[in-house]
Design a protein around this motif. Structure first.
Motif, mmCIF file in Angstrom:
data_model
loop_
_atom_site.group_PDB
_atom_site.id
_atom_site.type_symbol
_atom_site.label_atom_id
_atom_site.label_comp_id
_atom_site.label_asym_id
_atom_site.label_seq_id
_atom_site.Cartn_x
_atom_site.Cartn_y
_atom_site.Cartn_z
ATOM 1 N N LYS A 69 44.224 30.041 24.605
ATOM 2 C CA LYS A 69 43.390 30.616 25.662
ATOM 3 C C LYS A 69 44.027 31.895 26.214
ATOM 4 C CE LYS A 69 41.150 26.361 27.267
ATOM 5 N NZ LYS A 69 41.029 25.386 28.388
ATOM 6 N N LEU A 70 45.327 31.824 26.497
ATOM 7 C CA LEU A 70 46.014 32.995 27.041
ATOM 8 C C LEU A 70 46.042 34.140 26.019
ATOM 9 C CD1 LEU A 70 48.996 31.312 28.896
ATOM 10 C CD2 LEU A 70 47.172 32.636 29.947
ATOM 11 N N ASN A 71 46.255 33.785 24.765
ATOM 12 C CA ASN A 71 46.319 34.815 23.736
ATOM 13 C C ASN A 71 44.959 35.491 23.546
ATOM 14 O OD1 ASN A 71 47.836 36.228 21.706
ATOM 15 N ND2 ASN A 71 46.734 35.051 20.162
ATOM 16 N N ASP A 72 43.889 34.680 23.548
ATOM 17 C CA ASP A 72 42.540 35.250 23.422
ATOM 18 C C ASP A 72 42.226 36.158 24.604
ATOM 19 O OD1 ASP A 72 42.206 33.907 21.064
ATOM 20 O OD2 ASP A 72 41.007 32.274 21.922
ATOM 21 N N ASN A 73 42.597 35.694 25.806
ATOM 22 C CA ASN A 73 42.362 36.489 27.011
ATOM 23 C C ASN A 73 43.154 37.787 26.955
ATOM 24 O OD1 ASN A 73 41.273 37.089 29.491
ATOM 25 N ND2 ASN A 73 42.663 35.801 30.659
ATOM 26 N N TYR A 74 44.398 37.670 26.478
ATOM 27 C CA TYR A 74 45.263 38.849 26.371
ATOM 28 C C TYR A 74 44.659 39.866 25.402
ATOM 29 C CZ TYR A 74 49.465 41.577 25.277
ATOM 30 O OH TYR A 74 50.366 42.594 25.077
ATOM 31 N N LYS A 75 44.134 39.397 24.279
ATOM 32 C CA LYS A 75 43.522 40.295 23.298
ATOM 33 C C LYS A 75 42.286 40.977 23.876
ATOM 34 C CE LYS A 75 45.083 37.917 19.109
ATOM 35 N NZ LYS A 75 44.659 37.114 17.919
ATOM 36 N N ARG A 76 41.475 40.213 24.640
ATOM 37 C CA ARG A 76 40.279 40.817 25.258
ATOM 38 C C ARG A 76 40.675 41.909 26.250
ATOM 39 N NH1 ARG A 76 38.349 35.434 25.188
ATOM 40 N NH2 ARG A 76 39.070 35.099 27.333
ATOM 41 N N LYS A 77 41.738 41.614 27.031
ATOM 42 C CA LYS A 77 42.198 42.602 28.007
ATOM 43 C C LYS A 77 42.753 43.842 27.310
ATOM 44 C CE LYS A 77 41.150 40.599 31.857
ATOM 45 N NZ LYS A 77 42.105 39.876 32.672
ATOM 46 N N LEU A 78 43.452 43.637 26.194
ATOM 47 C CA LEU A 78 43.963 44.781 25.447
ATOM 48 C C LEU A 78 42.826 45.677 24.971
ATOM 49 C CD1 LEU A 78 46.859 43.424 23.160
ATOM 50 C CD2 LEU A 78 47.035 45.009 25.078
ATOM 51 N N ALA A 79 41.746 45.042 24.510
ATOM 52 C CA ALA A 79 40.589 45.810 24.049
ATOM 53 C C ALA A 79 39.972 46.591 25.211
ATOM 54 C CB ALA A 79 39.551 44.868 23.431
ATOM 55 N N THR A 80 39.893 45.957 26.384
ATOM 56 C CA THR A 80 39.344 46.632 27.567
ATOM 57 C C THR A 80 40.211 47.816 27.969
ATOM 58 O OG1 THR A 80 38.422 44.542 28.366
ATOM 59 C CG2 THR A 80 38.636 46.322 29.973
ATOM 60 N N VAL A 81 41.529 47.604 27.943
ATOM 61 C CA VAL A 81 42.462 48.681 28.287
ATOM 62 C C VAL A 81 42.300 49.848 27.314
ATOM 63 C CG1 VAL A 81 44.909 49.312 28.316
ATOM 64 C CG2 VAL A 81 44.155 47.237 29.452
ATOM 65 N N ALA A 82 42.165 49.547 26.027
ATOM 66 C CA ALA A 82 42.006 50.601 25.028
ATOM 67 C C ALA A 82 40.736 51.406 25.286
ATOM 68 C CB ALA A 82 41.977 49.978 23.635
ATOM 69 N N THR A 83 39.657 50.700 25.645
ATOM 70 C CA THR A 83 38.390 51.380 25.940
ATOM 71 C C THR A 83 38.520 52.278 27.158
ATOM 72 O OG1 THR A 83 37.123 49.545 25.005
ATOM 73 C CG2 THR A 83 35.948 51.031 26.485
ATOM 74 N N LEU A 84 39.130 51.749 28.225
ATOM 75 C CA LEU A 84 39.314 52.526 29.444
ATOM 76 C C LEU A 84 40.203 53.743 29.198
ATOM 77 C CD1 LEU A 84 39.749 49.700 32.091
ATOM 78 C CD2 LEU A 84 37.913 51.389 32.031
ATOM 79 N N ARG A 85 41.266 53.536 28.421
ATOM 80 C CA ARG A 85 42.176 54.637 28.137
ATOM 81 C C ARG A 85 41.441 55.754 27.388
ATOM 82 N NH1 ARG A 85 46.004 51.864 26.211
ATOM 83 N NH2 ARG A 85 47.348 51.860 28.047
ATOM 84 N N SER A 86 40.593 55.341 26.445
ATOM 85 C CA SER A 86 39.811 56.317 25.689
ATOM 86 C C SER A 86 38.857 57.076 26.611
ATOM 87 C CB SER A 86 39.027 55.598 24.590
ATOM 88 O OG SER A 86 38.199 56.499 23.889
ATOM 89 N N GLN A 87 38.240 56.352 27.560
ATOM 90 C CA GLN A 87 37.316 56.996 28.499
ATOM 91 C C GLN A 87 38.041 57.996 29.384
ATOM 92 O OE1 GLN A 87 35.495 53.719 30.550
ATOM 93 N NE2 GLN A 87 34.051 53.272 28.892
ATOM 94 N N VAL A 88 39.227 57.622 29.855
ATOM 95 C CA VAL A 88 40.004 58.518 30.719
ATOM 96 C C VAL A 88 40.393 59.785 29.958
ATOM 97 C CG1 VAL A 88 42.198 58.805 31.932
ATOM 98 C CG2 VAL A 88 40.862 56.725 32.249
ATOM 99 N N ILE A 89 40.815 59.596 28.706
ATOM 100 C CA ILE A 89 41.192 60.757 27.893
ATOM 101 C C ILE A 89 39.993 61.658 27.662
ATOM 102 C CG2 ILE A 89 41.970 61.473 25.592
ATOM 103 C CD1 ILE A 89 43.737 58.954 25.563
ATOM 104 N N ASN A 90 38.853 61.060 27.335
ATOM 105 C CA ASN A 90 37.639 61.844 27.093
ATOM 106 C C ASN A 90 37.214 62.606 28.347
ATOM 107 O OD1 ASN A 90 37.443 61.038 24.425
ATOM 108 N ND2 ASN A 90 36.110 59.295 24.889
ATOM 109 N N MET A 91 37.316 61.917 29.528
ATOM 110 C CA MET A 91 36.958 62.582 30.777
ATOM 111 C C MET A 91 37.879 63.757 31.041
ATOM 112 S SD MET A 91 34.273 61.230 32.060
ATOM 113 C CE MET A 91 34.351 62.023 33.664
ATOM 114 N N ALA A 92 39.173 63.579 30.745
ATOM 115 C CA ALA A 92 40.132 64.666 30.962
ATOM 116 C C ALA A 92 39.814 65.842 30.053
ATOM 117 C CB ALA A 92 41.549 64.166 30.710
ATOM 118 N N VAL A 93 39.482 65.547 28.790
ATOM 119 C CA VAL A 93 39.128 66.609 27.847
ATOM 120 C C VAL A 93 37.864 67.322 28.292
ATOM 121 C CG1 VAL A 93 38.378 67.083 25.480
ATOM 122 C CG2 VAL A 93 40.287 65.523 25.907
ATOM 123 N N ASP A 94 36.851 66.528 28.724
ATOM 124 C CA ASP A 94 35.590 67.119 29.190
ATOM 125 C C ASP A 94 35.822 68.016 30.392
ATOM 126 O OD1 ASP A 94 34.279 65.803 27.196
ATOM 127 O OD2 ASP A 94 33.534 64.162 28.472
#
Length: 324
Positions: A69-94
């Motif tokens: 359960k913890l590992n699955d949750n951790y993987k989901r959070k990692l995916a969310t962090v990756a998405t947010l990081r990509s959005q922040v980078i894109n916003m900075a570039v824009d």
């Protein structure tokens, strides 16, 4: 050690007198009582080992569930962090593309409306800040989640080692008991049981949940004792008590020791037993169900079946009782 009423030395001496010269002296064939006595000793030892194994297995299952359960949750959070990081980078570039060098006048008075430019930069900056804050929050949460996940992984590894250690001991005892089963079979004293037995009808004084418990337990009479068995074709002692109380809607832990610990606040005096109470004996190596009228139903040991016997058969070997 003696066999029957004859000491070993006397038995050998008599054998030498009766046998012809040169004939081999065979060991006396043990009686059914002697074979059962030896099996009882093995079972007493095996009960404790199997209970430790069942406890270790339950701990492993729980550790694995927690880790998964913890590992699955951790993987989901990692995916969310990756998405947010990509959005922040894109916003900075824009923002950079839209504003260029915003500290210089040329950057503001170039092509297009400067006011629109400033509004666009402000909006982009706000969105970027929100995402950056959310990203930081997720990063903090993820670090804590990773720590929990790593601890759960350590617990899983430890539980796996414990289970493997007990499994080796249990395997050795199973070999000894297999030998005893062969001996009892030769003596005609081994009861293999019937995995499809329909049992017997309970007609005792139980009511309410206890009646449901005992109806289920009595319906298992005749099924074989099986180490680690939880039904439906065979049971060990705690497997039977757990399954019986589950039939009444009550969830008990898996092993004898766990059931005793679970009932720490539910203990009853052995003189105040009621149908359905769990009776612990053999140094907590065995558990049975009180059926009323001085009887218990239980899964006794290898080479035997689920059966109803007198409570008095246990004598002073009873440790205590609980009422689920």
């Amino acid at each position: 050690m003696s066999f029957g009423r004859w000491p070993v030395a006397a038995g050998i001496a008599i054998g030498l007198v009766l046998l012809p010269m040169g004939a081999a002296v065979a060991d006396p064939k043990p009686t059914i009582g002697q074979a059962k006595a030896k099996l009882d000793k093995l079972n007493d030892k095996a009960d404790k080992v199997v209970d430790r194994f069942n406890t270790a297995t339950e701990r492993y299952k729980n550790a694995k569930t927690t880790y998964s359960k913890l590992n699955d949750n951790y993987k989901r959070k990692l995916a969310t962090v990756a998405t947010l990081r990509s959005q922040v980078i894109n916003m900075a570039v824009d923002s950079y593309t839209l504003g260029g060098d915003v500290t210089s006048w040329p950057g503001l008075i170039g092509t297009g409306n400067p006011e629109d430019r400033l509004n666009g930069l402000a909006l982009a900056g706000q969105l970027s800040t929100e995402r950056a804050e959310k990203l930081a929050a997720f990063d903090r949460e993820n670090r804590g989640l990773k720590t929990e996940r790593d601890k759960a992984q350590d617990a899983l590894v430890s539980a796996d080692k414990e289970r493997d250690g007990v499994e080796k001991e249990r395997s050795e005892i199973r070999k000894l008991i297999a030998e005893q089963k062969k001996l009892l079979t030769k003596l005609g004293a081994y009861n293999a049981g019937n995995p499809n037995s329909v049992g017997i009808k309970y007609t005792g004084p139980a009511s309410g949940n206890a009646a449901a418990v005992l109806r289920f337990a009595f319906a298992q009479v005749g099924k074989p004792y099986v180490y680690g068995g939880t039904g439906p074709g065979g049971y060990d002692c705690s497997g039977l008590t757990q399954a019986s109380w589950r039939a009444a809607g009550v969830s008990l832990p898996r092993t004898t020791w766990q059931q005793w610990a679970w009932g720490a606040g539910r203990k009853v005096d052995i003189n105040d037993l009621q149908p359905g109470d769990l009776i612990f004996s053999e140094g907590l190596g065995h558990v049975s169900i009180y059926a009323g009228n001085g009887q218990i139903v239980h899964a006794p040991q290898t080479g035997d079946v689920v059966k109803v016997v007198k409570l008095s058969d246990y004598g002073n070997r009873i440790v205590g009782a609980i009422r689920p």
